[in-house]
Every structure is written in structure tokens, then in C-alpha cells.
Design an enzyme around this catalytic site. Sequence first.
Site, PDB file in Angstrom:
ATOM      1  CG  ASP A   8      47.481  35.465  38.448  1.00 54.98           C
ATOM      2  OD1 ASP A   8      46.918  35.192  37.384  1.00 54.98           O
ATOM      3  OD2 ASP A   8      47.186  36.459  39.142  1.00 54.98           O
ATOM      4  NE  ARG A  60      44.725  47.511  31.479  1.00 50.91           N
ATOM      5  CZ  ARG A  60      44.522  46.375  32.110  1.00 50.91           C
ATOM      6  NH1 ARG A  60      43.826  45.430  31.564  1.00 50.91           N
ATOM      7  NH2 ARG A  60      45.007  46.185  33.329  1.00 50.91           N
ATOM      8  CG  HIS A  73      45.096  39.431  37.976  1.00 50.98           C
ATOM      9  ND1 HIS A  73      45.371  38.080  38.026  1.00 50.98           N
ATOM     10  CD2 HIS A  73      43.864  39.524  37.424  1.00 50.98           C
ATOM     11  CE1 HIS A  73      44.354  37.406  37.545  1.00 50.98           C
ATOM     12  NE2 HIS A  73      43.420  38.264  37.166  1.00 50.98           N
ATOM     13  CG  ASN A  94      35.446  47.971  36.728  1.00 51.83           C
ATOM     14  OD1 ASN A  94      34.244  48.041  36.925  1.00 51.83           O
ATOM     15  ND2 ASN A  94      35.982  47.065  35.954  1.00 51.83           N
ATOM     16  N   GLY A 139      37.879  42.193  41.698  1.00 52.12           N
ATOM     17  CA  GLY A 139      37.351  42.798  40.464  1.00 52.12           C
ATOM     18  C   GLY A 139      38.469  43.464  39.673  1.00 52.12           C
ATOM     19  CG  ASN A 140      40.570  41.533  36.683  1.00 50.31           C
ATOM     20  OD1 ASN A 140      41.588  41.667  37.345  1.00 50.31           O
ATOM     21  ND2 ASN A 140      40.149  40.356  36.229  1.00 50.31           N
ATOM     22  CB  ILE A 188      33.897  34.985  41.847  1.00 58.16           C
ATOM     23  CG1 ILE A 188      34.621  34.994  40.500  1.00 58.16           C
ATOM     24  CG2 ILE A 188      34.887  34.725  42.985  1.00 58.16           C
ATOM     25  CD1 ILE A 188      35.604  36.143  40.321  1.00 58.16           C
ATOM     26  CB  SER A 189      29.789  35.988  45.060  1.00 56.94           C
ATOM     27  OG  SER A 189      30.601  37.117  45.086  1.00 56.94           O
ATOM     28  NE  ARG A 225      39.177  46.054  26.961  1.00 56.39           N
ATOM     29  CZ  ARG A 225      40.458  46.239  26.731  1.00 56.39           C
ATOM     30  NH1 ARG A 225      41.350  45.948  27.653  1.00 56.39           N
ATOM     31  NH2 ARG A 225      40.883  46.690  25.582  1.00 56.39           N
TER      32      ARG A 225
HETATM   33  N1  LIG Z   1      41.868  38.736  40.342  1.00 52.03           N
HETATM   34  C1  LIG Z   1      41.555  37.580  39.791  1.00 52.03           C
HETATM   35  O1  LIG Z   1      42.323  36.613  39.906  1.00 52.03           O
HETATM   36  C2  LIG Z   1      40.297  37.409  39.023  1.00 52.03           C
HETATM   37  C3  LIG Z   1      39.440  38.451  38.885  1.00 52.03           C
HETATM   38  N2  LIG Z   1      38.252  38.288  38.194  1.00 52.03           N
HETATM   39  C4  LIG Z   1      37.388  39.454  38.133  1.00 52.03           C
HETATM   40  O2  LIG Z   1      36.377  39.324  39.135  1.00 52.03           O
HETATM   41  C5  LIG Z   1      35.245  40.110  38.777  1.00 52.03           C
HETATM   42  C6  LIG Z   1      33.975  39.328  39.016  1.00 52.03           C
HETATM   43  O3  LIG Z   1      33.930  38.167  38.252  1.00 52.03           O
HETATM   44  P1  LIG Z   1      32.600  37.262  38.215  1.00 52.03           P
HETATM   45  O4  LIG Z   1      32.072  37.002  39.555  1.00 52.03           O
HETATM   46  O5  LIG Z   1      32.926  36.108  37.358  1.00 52.03           O
HETATM   47  O6  LIG Z   1      31.660  38.231  37.422  1.00 52.03           O
HETATM   48  P2  LIG Z   1      30.053  38.312  37.344  1.00 52.03           P
HETATM   49  O7  LIG Z   1      29.773  39.146  36.160  1.00 52.03           O
HETATM   50  O8  LIG Z   1      29.457  36.963  37.456  1.00 52.03           O
HETATM   51  O9  LIG Z   1      29.681  39.093  38.672  1.00 52.03           O
HETATM   52  C7  LIG Z   1      30.278  40.261  39.030  1.00 52.03           C
HETATM   53  C8  LIG Z   1      29.311  41.184  39.681  1.00 52.03           C
HETATM   54  O10 LIG Z   1      29.827  42.473  39.399  1.00 52.03           O
HETATM   55  C9  LIG Z   1      28.781  43.373  39.366  1.00 52.03           C
HETATM   56  N3  LIG Z   1      28.785  44.269  38.218  1.00 52.03           N
HETATM   57  C10 LIG Z   1      28.590  43.985  36.934  1.00 52.03           C
HETATM   58  N4  LIG Z   1      28.576  45.132  36.200  1.00 52.03           N
HETATM   59  C11 LIG Z   1      28.770  46.128  37.076  1.00 52.03           C
HETATM   60  C12 LIG Z   1      28.840  47.530  36.972  1.00 52.03           C
HETATM   61  N5  LIG Z   1      28.680  48.175  35.816  1.00 52.03           N
HETATM   62  N6  LIG Z   1      29.043  48.231  38.101  1.00 52.03           N
HETATM   63  C13 LIG Z   1      29.189  47.616  39.279  1.00 52.03           C
HETATM   64  N7  LIG Z   1      29.149  46.315  39.429  1.00 52.03           N
HETATM   65  C14 LIG Z   1      28.920  45.579  38.359  1.00 52.03           C
HETATM   66  C15 LIG Z   1      27.526  42.604  39.291  1.00 52.03           C
HETATM   67  O11 LIG Z   1      26.913  42.769  40.521  1.00 52.03           O
HETATM   68  P3  LIG Z   1      25.875  43.899  40.808  1.00 52.03           P
HETATM   69  O12 LIG Z   1      24.920  43.940  39.670  1.00 52.03           O
HETATM   70  O13 LIG Z   1      25.279  43.466  42.078  1.00 52.03           O
HETATM   71  O14 LIG Z   1      26.672  45.148  40.941  1.00 52.03           O
HETATM   72  C16 LIG Z   1      27.927  41.170  39.146  1.00 52.03           C
HETATM   73  O15 LIG Z   1      27.103  40.327  39.918  1.00 52.03           O
HETATM   74  C17 LIG Z   1      35.506  40.539  37.342  1.00 52.03           C
HETATM   75  O16 LIG Z   1      36.023  41.857  37.346  1.00 52.03           O
HETATM   76  C18 LIG Z   1      36.594  39.583  36.867  1.00 52.03           C
HETATM   77  O17 LIG Z   1      37.359  40.157  35.814  1.00 52.03           O
HETATM   78  C19 LIG Z   1      37.885  37.092  37.662  1.00 52.03           C
HETATM   79  C20 LIG Z   1      38.720  36.019  37.780  1.00 52.03           C
HETATM   80  C21 LIG Z   1      40.007  36.102  38.432  1.00 52.03           C
HETATM   81  O1  LIG Z   2      40.024  38.648  32.916  1.00 54.66           O
HETATM   82  C1  LIG Z   2      39.240  38.040  33.685  1.00 54.66           C
HETATM   83  O2  LIG Z   2      38.139  38.441  34.051  1.00 54.66           O
HETATM   84  C2  LIG Z   2      39.671  36.701  34.192  1.00 54.66           C
HETATM   85  C3  LIG Z   2      40.846  36.754  35.065  1.00 54.66           C
HETATM   86  O3  LIG Z   2      41.223  37.755  35.639  1.00 54.66           O
HETATM   87  C4  LIG Z   2      41.570  35.505  35.241  1.00 54.66           C
HETATM   88  O4  LIG Z   2      41.070  34.453  34.851  1.00 54.66           O
HETATM   89  O5  LIG Z   2      42.678  35.543  35.758  1.00 54.66           O
END
Ligand SMILES: NC(=O)C1=CN([C@@H]2O[C@H](COP(=O)(O)OP(=O)(O)OC[C@H]3O[C@@H](n4cnc5c(N)ncnc54)[C@H](OP(=O)(O)O)[C@@H]3O)[C@@H](O)[C@H]2O)C=CC1
Ligand SMILES: O=C([O-])CC(=O)C(=O)O
Length: 437
Positions: A249, A188, A277, A195, A220-221, A106-107, A182
Amino acid sequence: MAVAELTSPTVAYTHTPTRLHSSSQLSLSSTHLSFRLRRSFRPQNTRITCSVDQVQAPVAVETKKSTDKSDCFGVFCQTYDLRAEEETKSWKKLINIAVSGAAGMISNHLLFKLASGEVFGPNQPIALKLLGSERSFQALEGVAMELEDSLYPLLREVSIGINPYEVFEDAEWALLIGAKPRGPGMERADLLDINGQIFAEQGKALNAVASRNVKVIVVGNPCNTNALICLKNAPNIPAKNFHALTRLDENRAKCQLALKAGVFYDKVSNVTIWGNHSTTQVPDFLNARINGLPVKEVIKDHKWLEEEFTEMVQKRGGLLIQKWGRSSAASTAVSIADAIKSLITPTPEGDWFSSGVYTNGNPYGIAEGLVFSMPCRSKGDGDYELVKDVIFDDYLLKKITKTEAELLAEKRCVAHLTGEGIAFCDLPEDTMLPGEM
Ligand SMILES: NC(=O)C1=CN([C@@H]2O[C@H](COP(=O)(O)OP(=O)(O)OC[C@H]3O[C@@H](n4cnc5c(N)ncnc54)[C@H](OP(=O)(O)O)[C@@H]3O)[C@@H](O)[C@H]2O)C=CC1
Ligand SMILES: O=C([O-])CC(=O)C(=O)O
């Protein structure tokens, strides 16, 4: 602390290639021109010169303790007086934006939107403070290198780090994206705990070092409950400043309504996402409008609205994962940009936007003490108020009760992280993130 001092009227700074001590700094305080070199690699014999009519004789200044700072990166270690250049004179004061999960998908979309000026505007210089981990540090350097190579005029500083207490210092916006996904077989409740611990820590760090009026958007979810944990761990920051991202959404719901009505999506307004969400979220078609008319007057197939439309929005994230093999990244980044813009620009007359916000004194009778998506309006000052003139029917109330029950269960499950006693996890069977189906 090593501070370089220069007294000649022509400023010239040369140094040999070393990884500099983190507090090395050359600063011209009288003009705000400063070259800050903190633990960055620089090329051999780097030479920076300025003529005497541009700057006054420099004086070395004391800097904050270097250990309080994350590392500035490469070319962004140089900062200049914005008022010194004609083009930048009209710019606003620099703002600090912290982003966690900065090396994630996302970033990788969002950072370039922020840096381009399309989010905060063409006269708003920004500093990006990127939080990663040891695991992602090299990738974070890669991201910072790409930002360097993009030559964005508004991007004046980039720093990277793995300690939230350093990275969040003075942050005016915190976009909390990093979270553990997950994995197979993970309950969950386990995800909430793993998280939740990240967001408890980040809440504490924001509380300690961020701007007192920092606006926090948790992505982050599970984002609602993560936002709740974060705000509970940041008692010195107004709870109202915390948001869980449900704008994606809302955007998904607008798109489906437009498709069904045969209109372009800019004709759809007043769409609320209520609640979590997750797959219990409630896309509200009762209050939504198409071309200014209630959706139910435009889309006569009410069974479609109650069943297909609602489920389509709730499970859109999961379908996307099936197609892409990974979760939405670009559209999520767009929706984060939309969420920010909704807070810094006045909401169009009569319309509103959805955000997961703290239910403290909400007018809808939703349980207090949750982060719940609701309709908001903003004057464009970063703050928001809840919309009062919404209507409810039995269908909508029943759906809202279900998503409320889910969030109450999530809250009980993380009581150990919010300071509310011993956790007790009785999550409903069908509790799922949009991405899980
Ligand atoms: N609210 C919304 O509408 C949406 C939310 N999401 C959520 O956004 C989040 C990020 O998605 P996305 O960018 O695609 O994911 P990525 O996996 O590409 O990146 C997420 C980052 O989270 C960090 N991460 C991974 N594992 C861990 C851990 N065990 N502890 C801490 N940090 C961790 C990593 O960074 P680092 O290693 O630097 O810690 C990683 O670069 C997810 O939780 C996803 O479910 C996604 C889509 C929509
Ligand atoms: O569950 C996920 O990581 C994806 C998510 O939140 C979404 O697409 O709305």
C-alpha cells in the site's frame, strides 16, 4: 535411526535408489561437511567423493529426531562446509526462512528473490523451508525443482512439508502468505474465521519450534487480524516481532503521488499507511514528502489528495484484479522484499516505512491490542521503533478512527481465536479487502 558411517580417509558414498528413511544421514562433523539424505529421491548409484586433503575422516553423528523435520529436497539434501571454499569463507551464518503458501502466486515471485540474494544480501546464505498442504504438495515439489534448476549459490537448503510444526523449526523469518481467498457469497466473518484458524495454528507452531526471535510477516488476508491471531497464539515470541504487510500500500501511494507531482517515485518519502490493509486504510499525505517538501506544498489540489488519491490507493488491489483476473503477486513479492530490507538495513535519515505492528504503548492514542499499520524506523537489526514526530489534522484523525473501528470489530469477531472470550461479529457494512470492490 539409520546413520551411514564411513571411516576410510577417502570419502565415498554410494547408495542404491530408494526413498530413504527420513533420518538417513552421513555426516562429517569435524569439518561440518555433511550429506543429509532425508526422504529424498536420489538418482541411481549416486556417488559423492571428497579427497582426503579436503576433509578429515568422517564420523557419524547423532541427528535430531527425524520426525521433527520437514523433508529436504533433491540437491539441497547435500550441505557443505561454507568455510571450506574460498568463495564462501566470508559468508554469514546460514539463516532459516519459512514461507507458507509456498506454491502460490506471490511465493512464485518471492522465493526467487530470496534465493538470488537481493533481499538478505550477497553474503547471506539461506535455507528455505516451504510450507504447503496435501492439496499443493506436488506444486510445492515443482517449486523446489525450479529452485534446484536455478543454481543459486546462496541457496544452501530447501525443505518442503505440510506440517507447520516441522517446517517452522528454527525459523528466523516466517513469511506467512498462504490463506484461503474469499469465495463468492462468503461472508467476511467466515473468511476471518477460516483464515484465523490457519493463523492460530501457525502461531502455535511458531511458538513451539521457531527461533525465539523469529520475525513474522503476515501477508495472507485479512493480514492485520491474521497477524493479531498469530501473535496471540505465540506468547513466547515478542508481539513486536509480528508484522502485517502494508508495504504494498505504501509503494502504491508513493507511485500515485509521484505521478501527480510529475517526479520519479524515488523523490517521494515519509509515506505512512495507517490502519488496516483494507479499503479503510489511510494513505497519509499530510506527513508525506516530495523532494523533502510536504506533499501539500507540492500538490496544491488538496481535494484530489483527500478524495481521488486516497480512494485510488485503497482500491488499487481491486482494480488490479479487474485487469489481471487475479490479485497482485509480483508487486506484493517486491513489497515483502522491501519490508524485510527495511528491517535489516538502517532506515535513511529522516525517513520511515509502514508496517502493521502491535499497538502496544503506541504514541498516537490508537487503541491498544491491535495490529495497526504505523510509521516505523529501524536500526537494521530486525527490530523497529515507532516514529514520534508525525502530525495529525482533523481529516487524518477522522480517517484513522474509521480504520481503527474496523480493526476493533475484526478483533471482536475473532475473540475465540485470540483467547479473548466469545466472538461477536458486527463488522461495518463496507469492510472490504483491497481486492474486493
Ligand atoms: N497484504 C498484502 O498486501 C497482500 C495480501 N495478499 C494475500 O496473500 C494471500 C496469498 O495470495 P496468492 O499467493 O496470490 O494466492 P494463491 O492462491 O496463489 O496462493 C496462496 C496459497 O494459499 C494456500 N491456500 C489456499 N486455500 C487455502 C486454505 N483453504 N487453507 C490454507 N491455505 C490455503 C494455498 O496453498 P496450500 O494449498 O499449500 O495451502 C495457496 O498456494 C491471499 O490471502 C491474498 O489475499 C495478496 C496481495 C497483497
Ligand atoms: O485482496 C487481495 O487479495 C489483494 C490485496 O490484498 C491487494 O492487492 O492489496
